[in-house]
Design an enzyme around this catalytic site. Structure first.
Site, PDB file in Angstrom:
ATOM      1  CG  HIS A   7      -0.419   0.058   2.541  1.00  0.00           C
ATOM      2  ND1 HIS A   7      -0.173   1.246   3.189  1.00  0.00           N
ATOM      3  CD2 HIS A   7      -0.061  -0.915   3.406  1.00  0.00           C
ATOM      4  CE1 HIS A   7       0.292   1.001   4.399  1.00  0.00           C
ATOM      5  NE2 HIS A   7       0.393  -0.302   4.560  1.00  0.00           N
TER       6      HIS A   7
ATOM      7  CG  ASP B  53       3.080   0.478   7.759  1.00  0.00           C
ATOM      8  OD1 ASP B  53       2.662  -0.131   6.766  1.00  0.00           O
ATOM      9  OD2 ASP B  53       2.365   0.766   8.744  1.00  0.00           O
TER      10      ASP B  53
ATOM     11  CD  GLU C  51      -2.863  -1.487   5.404  1.00  0.00           C
ATOM     12  OE1 GLU C  51      -2.859  -2.464   6.164  1.00  0.00           O
ATOM     13  OE2 GLU C  51      -2.402  -0.363   5.755  1.00  0.00           O
ATOM     14  CD  GLU C  52      -1.239   2.706   7.472  1.00  0.00           C
ATOM     15  OE1 GLU C  52      -1.905   2.333   8.461  1.00  0.00           O
ATOM     16  OE2 GLU C  52      -0.036   2.451   7.336  1.00  0.00           O
TER      17      GLU C  52
ATOM     18  CG  ASP D 120       1.742  -3.863   5.438  1.00  0.00           C
ATOM     19  OD1 ASP D 120       2.584  -3.053   5.871  1.00  0.00           O
ATOM     20  OD2 ASP D 120       0.531  -3.593   5.347  1.00  0.00           O
TER      21      ASP D 120
ATOM     22  CG  HIS E 202       1.425   2.779  12.582  1.00  0.00           C
ATOM     23  ND1 HIS E 202       0.056   2.701  12.718  1.00  0.00           N
ATOM     24  CD2 HIS E 202       1.710   2.208  11.383  1.00  0.00           C
ATOM     25  CE1 HIS E 202      -0.452   2.120  11.646  1.00  0.00           C
ATOM     26  NE2 HIS E 202       0.531   1.805  10.834  1.00  0.00           N
TER      27      HIS E 202
END
Length: 345
Positions: free
Chosen positions: A69, A187, A221-222, A242, A322
């Site tokens: 993503h 990510d 995606e997030e 991922d 994150h």
């Protein structure tokens, strides 16, 4: 196999440099389309902006689809305060403490960009003392201070900034001589660069794939629905590329490809996971198997949407996920090695 580290890192740096919080991904997708066209790779785009590239294989009835993503975390202007500061709402899930003091850019609907800094509402210990230290780091206690001479909400509105404008947080990308890569949004931009390099490697080396293989670059995606629709109808295996998540009590590593057995959405397909692990063992690819207690992927999204496919999750190990993230080139190379060897089987 011999992979070109400079080409891999060049892709990664270019992708990381293009801001793309969920919903604000046109620029990154345009970049990827340009690269696919340069490689003469067949692709199509979905209505909501995802890209699906396809490489024909010897068997075109049983297809494999890999995903990554291009969308990231970010924020949006929630309101303009009377003093000219901006309240914000989060895009995706992350700790406010990890963005405190970070530089950012506000992108307006008419294409203007304004720099600023994310601060707490009590950013100075000289003024607030222990209240500044003890203030809970939640969105309500954070704000954007613009690098503009603004003193009221009308001053900000005159700049063209409005509720709903995107806030892109600086990545602070650094690549060290020892192969460590530090940046926000590894990510999942590390994986996007991996799939793009895999496509380039296939093309340059005229690889013959065992099965027709699709490369799905999703862009939501997030926020949970990235690859939930439009996967190629003949897909039997869907493999989300991922991040792995090394850290306290985890088995993942920044120096290997990480293969997820189970996450919040449940276990991934056992036989497919076994085949991936056997490929690692056969080709001496460093790997780690792990379980992630607070995680889901594009593979999770397609299962929730009702697709009848086998799913797996693999990717480079990304430390401090994150937040301000880190990985190592070894992890990226191991992930590339697994994907290329697997698609040839």
């Amino acid at each position: 196999m011999d992979y070109n580290k400079k080409e891999i890192l060049a892709y990664l740096k270019e992708i990381l440099a293009i801001s793309s919080p969920s919903g604000y991904t046109k620029n990154i997708m345009d970049y990827l389309i340009h690269e696919l066209e340069t490689l003469n790779i067949s692709y199509f785009t979905t209505i909501k902006g995802a890209i699906i590239a396809t490489v024909k294989g010897e068997n075109d009835e049983y297809e494999r689809t890999f995903s990554a993503h291009a969308d990231t975390l970010g924020a949006m202007v929630k309101s303009i305060k009377p003093n000219g500061a901006l309240a914000l709402t989060l895009i995706g899930n992350y700790m406010m403490s990890c963005v405190e003091g970070e530089n950012c850019t506000v992108e307006t609907l008419d294409g203007k960009s304004y720099s600023g800094t994310i601060q707490t509402i009590k950013p100075s210990v000289h003024i607030s003392g222990d209240e500044a230290r003890e203030l809970k780091r939640i969105p309500e206690n954070m704000e954007i201070i613009l690098d503009e001479k603004v003193f009221s909400n009308s001053d900000v509105e005159e700049l063209g900034i409005n509720v709903g404008d995107y806030i892109c947080i600086d990545t602070r990308t650094t690549i060290t001589e020892k192969g460590f890569i530090k940046s926000r949004y590894l990510d999942d931009k590390a994986s996007v660069s991996i799939l793009l390099y895999v496509l380039k490697y296939i093309t340059q080396n005229h690889l013959k794939l065992a099965y027709t293989t699709n490369f799905y670059i999703s862009n939501y995606e997030e926020v949970g629905h990235g690859a939930s629709s439009c996967i190629p109808q003949k897909t039997k295996e869907f493999i989300a590329v991922d991040m792995g998540a090394p850290g306290f009590s985890q088995n993942s590593s920044e120096y290997s490809v990480c293969i997820c057995a189970k996450d919040t959405s449940g276990p991934y397909d056992y036989e497919l996971r076994k085949n991936l692990i056997q490929t690692c063992r056969e080709y001496h690819i460093p790997y780690k198997t792990d379980i992630y207690p607070h995680y889901s992927s594009d593979a999770s999204a397609i299962l929730r949407a009702g697709w009848d496919v086998k799913t797996a999750l693999l990717g480079p190990g990304i430390f401090a996920s994150h937040a301000y993230e880190r990985t190592h080139i070894d992890s990226i190379l191991a992930t590339i090695d697994l994907i290329i060897n697997y698609i040839m089987k």
